[in-house]
Design a protein around this motif. Structure first.
Motif, short mmCIF file in Angstrom:
data_model
loop_
_atom_site.label_atom_id
_atom_site.label_comp_id
_atom_site.label_asym_id
_atom_site.label_seq_id
_atom_site.Cartn_x
_atom_site.Cartn_y
_atom_site.Cartn_z
N ASP A 70 1.29 32.42 -16.43
CA ASP A 70 0.71 31.99 -17.70
C ASP A 70 1.31 30.66 -18.15
O ASP A 70 0.60 29.79 -18.67
CB ASP A 70 0.94 33.03 -18.79
CG ASP A 70 -0.06 34.17 -18.76
OD1 ASP A 70 -1.10 34.04 -18.08
OD2 ASP A 70 0.19 35.18 -19.44
N ALA A 71 2.62 30.50 -17.97
CA ALA A 71 3.26 29.23 -18.33
C ALA A 71 2.71 28.08 -17.48
O ALA A 71 2.42 26.99 -17.99
CB ALA A 71 4.78 29.34 -18.19
N LEU A 72 2.55 28.33 -16.18
CA LEU A 72 1.96 27.31 -15.31
C LEU A 72 0.52 27.00 -15.70
O LEU A 72 0.09 25.84 -15.66
CB LEU A 72 2.04 27.75 -13.85
CG LEU A 72 3.45 27.85 -13.27
CD1 LEU A 72 3.41 28.46 -11.87
CD2 LEU A 72 4.12 26.49 -13.26
N PHE A 73 -0.22 28.05 -16.10
CA PHE A 73 -1.58 27.85 -16.59
C PHE A 73 -1.57 26.96 -17.83
O PHE A 73 -2.36 26.02 -17.95
CB PHE A 73 -2.22 29.21 -16.90
CG PHE A 73 -3.47 29.11 -17.73
CD1 PHE A 73 -4.67 28.74 -17.17
CD2 PHE A 73 -3.43 29.40 -19.10
CE1 PHE A 73 -5.82 28.64 -17.94
CE2 PHE A 73 -4.57 29.30 -19.87
CZ PHE A 73 -5.78 28.92 -19.29
N GLY A 74 -0.67 27.26 -18.77
CA GLY A 74 -0.58 26.48 -20.00
C GLY A 74 -0.26 25.02 -19.72
O GLY A 74 -0.88 24.11 -20.29
N ILE A 75 0.70 24.79 -18.83
CA ILE A 75 1.05 23.41 -18.47
C ILE A 75 -0.13 22.72 -17.79
O ILE A 75 -0.44 21.56 -18.08
CB ILE A 75 2.29 23.40 -17.56
CG1 ILE A 75 3.52 23.84 -18.37
CG2 ILE A 75 2.52 22.03 -16.94
CD1 ILE A 75 4.73 24.19 -17.54
N SER A 76 -0.84 23.45 -16.93
CA SER A 76 -2.02 22.88 -16.26
C SER A 76 -3.09 22.50 -17.27
O SER A 76 -3.74 21.46 -17.15
CB SER A 76 -2.59 23.88 -15.25
OG SER A 76 -1.67 24.15 -14.24
N MET A 77 -3.27 23.35 -18.27
CA MET A 77 -4.27 23.05 -19.31
C MET A 77 -3.85 21.82 -20.11
O MET A 77 -4.70 21.01 -20.52
CB MET A 77 -4.46 24.24 -20.23
CG MET A 77 -5.15 25.43 -19.60
SD MET A 77 -6.87 25.12 -19.15
CE MET A 77 -7.65 25.15 -20.75
N LEU A 78 -2.57 21.66 -20.36
CA LEU A 78 -2.10 20.52 -21.14
C LEU A 78 -2.20 19.21 -20.38
O LEU A 78 -2.42 18.16 -20.99
CB LEU A 78 -0.66 20.76 -21.61
CG LEU A 78 -0.49 21.84 -22.67
CD1 LEU A 78 0.99 22.10 -22.93
CD2 LEU A 78 -1.20 21.46 -23.96
N ILE A 79 -2.04 19.24 -19.06
CA ILE A 79 -2.09 17.98 -18.31
C ILE A 79 -3.46 17.68 -17.70
O ILE A 79 -3.74 16.53 -17.37
CB ILE A 79 -1.00 17.91 -17.21
CG1 ILE A 79 -1.20 18.98 -16.14
CG2 ILE A 79 0.39 18.00 -17.83
CD1 ILE A 79 -0.27 18.84 -14.95
#
Length: 119
Positions: A70-79
């Motif tokens: 989920d954290a990687l997903f969130g970072i992916s969404m932000l970048i």
């Protein structure tokens, strides 16, 4: 402080996955941004399906690993809006979902009721 239950988190996971799949169509994005958002949405649904929590079907992934994803997903969404040149006026929903994912990873409980997890 982990105040969000894994059951509620699971509900949010599936809803966010569906929303992220639909988002590029609502925002009228094409090409790379559309493909990336659809892949991210499908990924959220897939790893939620595989997680050892109340709404997981296969229960292969531990909740702590799920929260890392989920954290990687969130970072992916932000970048992703920046990487794939999403128009500035259409970025805020993607940023909002990414930030929400990161917050949810920090406040979700790390043990689901009735699962194999022992921590």
């Amino acid at each position: 402080m982990r105040v969000v239950s894994t059951l509620f988190h699971g509900i949010v996971d599936y809803l966010v996955g569906i929303l992220v799949i639909a988002l590029p169509f609502f925002l009228e994005l094409t090409g790379g941004p559309r493909v990336v958002l659809v892949i991210l949405g499908v990924a959220v649904i897939l790893y939620s399906f595989l997680t050892d929590y109340e709404l997981g079907a296969v229960r292969f992934l531990r909740i702590r690993f799920h929260l890392l994803l989920d954290a990687l997903f969130g970072i992916s969404m932000l970048i992703s809006p920046w990487l794939f040149d999403v128009p500035a006026d259409r970025r805020w929903p993607v940023y909002f979902i990414g930030a929400l994912a990161l917050v949810l990873t920090m406040i979700t409980q790390t043990r689901a009721d009735g699962t194999a997890a022992t921590d």
